[in-house]
Each structure stands twice: as C-alpha cells, then as structure tokens.
Design a protein around this motif. Structure first.
Motif, PDB file in Angstrom:
ATOM      1  N   MET A 265       0.843  -1.165   0.000  1.00  0.00           N
ATOM      2  CA  MET A 265       0.000   0.000   0.000  1.00  0.00           C
ATOM      3  C   MET A 265       0.900   1.244   0.000  1.00  0.00           C
ATOM      4  N   GLU A 266       0.603   2.161  -0.878  1.00  0.00           N
ATOM      5  CA  GLU A 266       1.409   3.368  -1.060  1.00  0.00           C
ATOM      6  C   GLU A 266       1.514   4.195   0.224  1.00  0.00           C
ATOM      7  N   TYR A 267       0.439   4.252   0.994  1.00  0.00           N
ATOM      8  CA  TYR A 267       0.435   5.026   2.242  1.00  0.00           C
ATOM      9  C   TYR A 267       1.562   4.560   3.161  1.00  0.00           C
ATOM     10  N   ILE A 268       1.703   3.266   3.306  1.00  0.00           N
ATOM     11  CA  ILE A 268       2.728   2.700   4.181  1.00  0.00           C
ATOM     12  C   ILE A 268       4.118   2.985   3.629  1.00  0.00           C
ATOM     13  N   LEU A 269       4.278   2.822   2.324  1.00  0.00           N
ATOM     14  CA  LEU A 269       5.573   3.071   1.704  1.00  0.00           C
ATOM     15  C   LEU A 269       5.995   4.534   1.819  1.00  0.00           C
ATOM     16  N   ASN A 270       5.027   5.437   1.875  1.00  0.00           N
ATOM     17  CA  ASN A 270       5.323   6.864   2.002  1.00  0.00           C
ATOM     18  C   ASN A 270       5.527   7.309   3.448  1.00  0.00           C
ATOM     19  N   THR A 271       5.361   6.399   4.381  1.00  0.00           N
ATOM     20  CA  THR A 271       5.582   6.700   5.790  1.00  0.00           C
ATOM     21  C   THR A 271       7.081   6.645   6.075  1.00  0.00           C
ATOM     22  N   GLN A 272       7.558   7.588   6.853  1.00  0.00           N
ATOM     23  CA  GLN A 272       8.979   7.588   7.210  1.00  0.00           C
ATOM     24  C   GLN A 272       9.360   6.240   7.792  1.00  0.00           C
ATOM     25  N   GLU A 273      10.528   5.782   7.421  1.00  0.00           N
ATOM     26  CA  GLU A 273      10.967   4.452   7.824  1.00  0.00           C
ATOM     27  C   GLU A 273      10.931   4.241   9.336  1.00  0.00           C
ATOM     28  N   ASP A 274      11.322   5.257  10.104  1.00  0.00           N
ATOM     29  CA  ASP A 274      11.352   5.111  11.559  1.00  0.00           C
ATOM     30  C   ASP A 274       9.948   5.014  12.159  1.00  0.00           C
ATOM     31  N   LYS A 275       8.911   5.425  11.432  1.00  0.00           N
ATOM     32  CA  LYS A 275       7.532   5.356  11.921  1.00  0.00           C
ATOM     33  C   LYS A 275       6.753   4.198  11.293  1.00  0.00           C
ATOM     34  N   ARG A 276       7.280   3.659  10.212  1.00  0.00           N
ATOM     35  CA  ARG A 276       6.575   2.619   9.460  1.00  0.00           C
ATOM     36  C   ARG A 276       6.305   1.373  10.297  1.00  0.00           C
ATOM     37  N   GLU A 277       7.292   0.932  11.064  1.00  0.00           N
ATOM     38  CA  GLU A 277       7.127  -0.282  11.873  1.00  0.00           C
ATOM     39  C   GLU A 277       5.992  -0.121  12.882  1.00  0.00           C
ATOM     40  N   ARG A 278       5.931   1.008  13.509  1.00  0.00           N
ATOM     41  CA  ARG A 278       4.877   1.286  14.504  1.00  0.00           C
ATOM     42  C   ARG A 278       3.499   1.294  13.842  1.00  0.00           C
ATOM     43  N   LEU A 279       3.393   1.943  12.691  1.00  0.00           N
ATOM     44  CA  LEU A 279       2.137   1.962  11.942  1.00  0.00           C
ATOM     45  C   LEU A 279       1.724   0.547  11.553  1.00  0.00           C
ATOM     46  N   LEU A 280       2.679  -0.229  11.065  1.00  0.00           N
ATOM     47  CA  LEU A 280       2.380  -1.609  10.668  1.00  0.00           C
ATOM     48  C   LEU A 280       1.956  -2.467  11.854  1.00  0.00           C
ATOM     49  N   LYS A 281       2.547  -2.245  13.029  1.00  0.00           N
ATOM     50  CA  LYS A 281       2.155  -3.008  14.214  1.00  0.00           C
ATOM     51  C   LYS A 281       0.700  -2.725  14.589  1.00  0.00           C
ATOM     52  N   VAL A 282       0.295  -1.467  14.517  1.00  0.00           N
ATOM     53  CA  VAL A 282      -1.093  -1.118  14.832  1.00  0.00           C
ATOM     54  C   VAL A 282      -2.023  -1.718  13.783  1.00  0.00           C
ATOM     55  N   MET A 283      -1.650  -1.614  12.513  1.00  0.00           N
ATOM     56  CA  MET A 283      -2.494  -2.182  11.454  1.00  0.00           C
ATOM     57  C   MET A 283      -2.594  -3.698  11.578  1.00  0.00           C
ATOM     58  N   THR A 284      -1.502  -4.348  11.932  1.00  0.00           N
ATOM     59  CA  THR A 284      -1.508  -5.800  12.127  1.00  0.00           C
ATOM     60  C   THR A 284      -2.413  -6.178  13.294  1.00  0.00           C
ATOM     61  N   CYS A 285      -2.380  -5.395  14.349  1.00  0.00           N
ATOM     62  CA  CYS A 285      -3.254  -5.634  15.500  1.00  0.00           C
ATOM     63  C   CYS A 285      -4.724  -5.564  15.066  1.00  0.00           C
ATOM     64  N   ILE A 286      -5.043  -4.574  14.266  1.00  0.00           N
ATOM     65  CA  ILE A 286      -6.418  -4.427  13.773  1.00  0.00           C
ATOM     66  C   ILE A 286      -6.791  -5.626  12.911  1.00  0.00           C
ATOM     67  N   GLU A 287      -5.897  -6.013  12.009  1.00  0.00           N
ATOM     68  CA  GLU A 287      -6.162  -7.155  11.131  1.00  0.00           C
ATOM     69  C   GLU A 287      -6.359  -8.446  11.933  1.00  0.00           C
ATOM     70  N   GLN A 288      -5.603  -8.616  12.996  1.00  0.00           N
ATOM     71  CA  GLN A 288      -5.743  -9.816  13.824  1.00  0.00           C
ATOM     72  C   GLN A 288      -7.068  -9.820  14.574  1.00  0.00           C
ATOM     73  N   CYS A 289      -7.521  -8.657  14.997  1.00  0.00           N
ATOM     74  CA  CYS A 289      -8.798  -8.556  15.706  1.00  0.00           C
ATOM     75  C   CYS A 289      -9.986  -8.746  14.757  1.00  0.00           C
ATOM     76  N   ALA A 290      -9.823  -8.297  13.543  1.00  0.00           N
ATOM     77  CA  ALA A 290     -10.934  -8.322  12.584  1.00  0.00           C
ATOM     78  C   ALA A 290     -10.424  -8.762  11.214  1.00  0.00           C
ATOM     79  N   PRO A 291     -10.103 -10.039  11.073  1.00  0.00           N
ATOM     80  CA  PRO A 291      -9.527 -10.509   9.807  1.00  0.00           C
ATOM     81  C   PRO A 291     -10.450 -10.346   8.600  1.00  0.00           C
ATOM     82  N   LEU A 292     -11.738 -10.199   8.829  1.00  0.00           N
ATOM     83  CA  LEU A 292     -12.680 -10.045   7.717  1.00  0.00           C
ATOM     84  C   LEU A 292     -12.998  -8.585   7.410  1.00  0.00           C
ATOM     85  N   ALA A 293     -12.385  -7.665   8.138  1.00  0.00           N
ATOM     86  CA  ALA A 293     -12.630  -6.243   7.897  1.00  0.00           C
ATOM     87  C   ALA A 293     -12.076  -5.852   6.527  1.00  0.00           C
ATOM     88  N   ASN A 294     -12.774  -4.951   5.881  1.00  0.00           N
ATOM     89  CA  ASN A 294     -12.324  -4.428   4.594  1.00  0.00           C
ATOM     90  C   ASN A 294     -11.404  -3.243   4.840  1.00  0.00           C
TER      91      ASN A 294
END
Length: 106
Positions: free
Chosen positions: A1-30
């Motif tokens: 996803m372009e949004y993630i790629l455009n996130t500063q590298e030092d902040k990208r991991e944190r953003l991905l961790k939150v997104m992964t948490c959401i995906e794990q809680c709601a795997p069927l979410a769009n």
C-alpha cells in the motif's frame, strides 16, 4: 500500500504493528483509504489509523469506544473518539485490542 511506503521508515514499523493488530482482531474487515488514511470497516463499525508528523492517531469516532482505554491511561492524549500516540508513547496492544473490538463490533 502506497500510504505505508510513504511513511517515514522510523515510523513505518509502529504503523504496521497497529495495522496488524487491527487485522488480527478483525480478519474479515475491509481495508480502504477512507479519509486519506487506512480504514478498516466491518458491517458494525470502522477504525482508522494515520501517520502524523509527531504522533500516530487511531480514530474510532465514538467516545465510548475509547472510554476504557482512557480510564487505564488518563494522561494519554485523546480526542472525542481517537487516541493520539506520540512518537514516544508506549502502546498497550492488549488495551488497544479492546478499543478495536469496540469500534468494529458496534
């Protein structure tokens, strides 16, 4: 996803961790780019996460979704229905899971 790629590298991991948490809680979410940020939707609700200059906000748009989190962390910067994690704030992912479940199951 372009949004993630455009996130500063030092902040990208944190953003991905939150997104992964959401995906794990709601795997069927769009996942979409509503409000110019990654937004997860179910039939019952939505939650968005963004990358801002000095913080990572999690938006639910309902005060009751974050009420328990605010009780646990009263000094955490919040809005009506959002939690604003500064770059230095630790994120309690167990408590965030409750916020996610509240937002996506209403």
């Amino acid at each position: 996803m372009e949004y993630i790629l455009n996130t500063q590298e030092d902040k990208r991991e944190r953003l991905l961790k939150v997104m992964t948490c959401i995906e794990q809680c709601a795997p069927l979410a769009n996942l979409s780019m509503d409000y110019n940020m990654p937004t997860f939707r179910t039939e019952q609700g939505w939650i968005s996460v963004a990358n801002q200059k000095h913080y990572l906000p999690v938006y639910t748009c309902q005060a009751e979704h974050i009420a328990a989190y605010k009780m646990l962390y009263p000094k955490q910067k919040t809005g009506k229905g959002c939690i604003n994690f500064s770059d230095k704030d630790a994120i309690d992912f167990a408590a965030l899971t409750d916020v996610i479940n509240n937002a996506l199951s209403e």
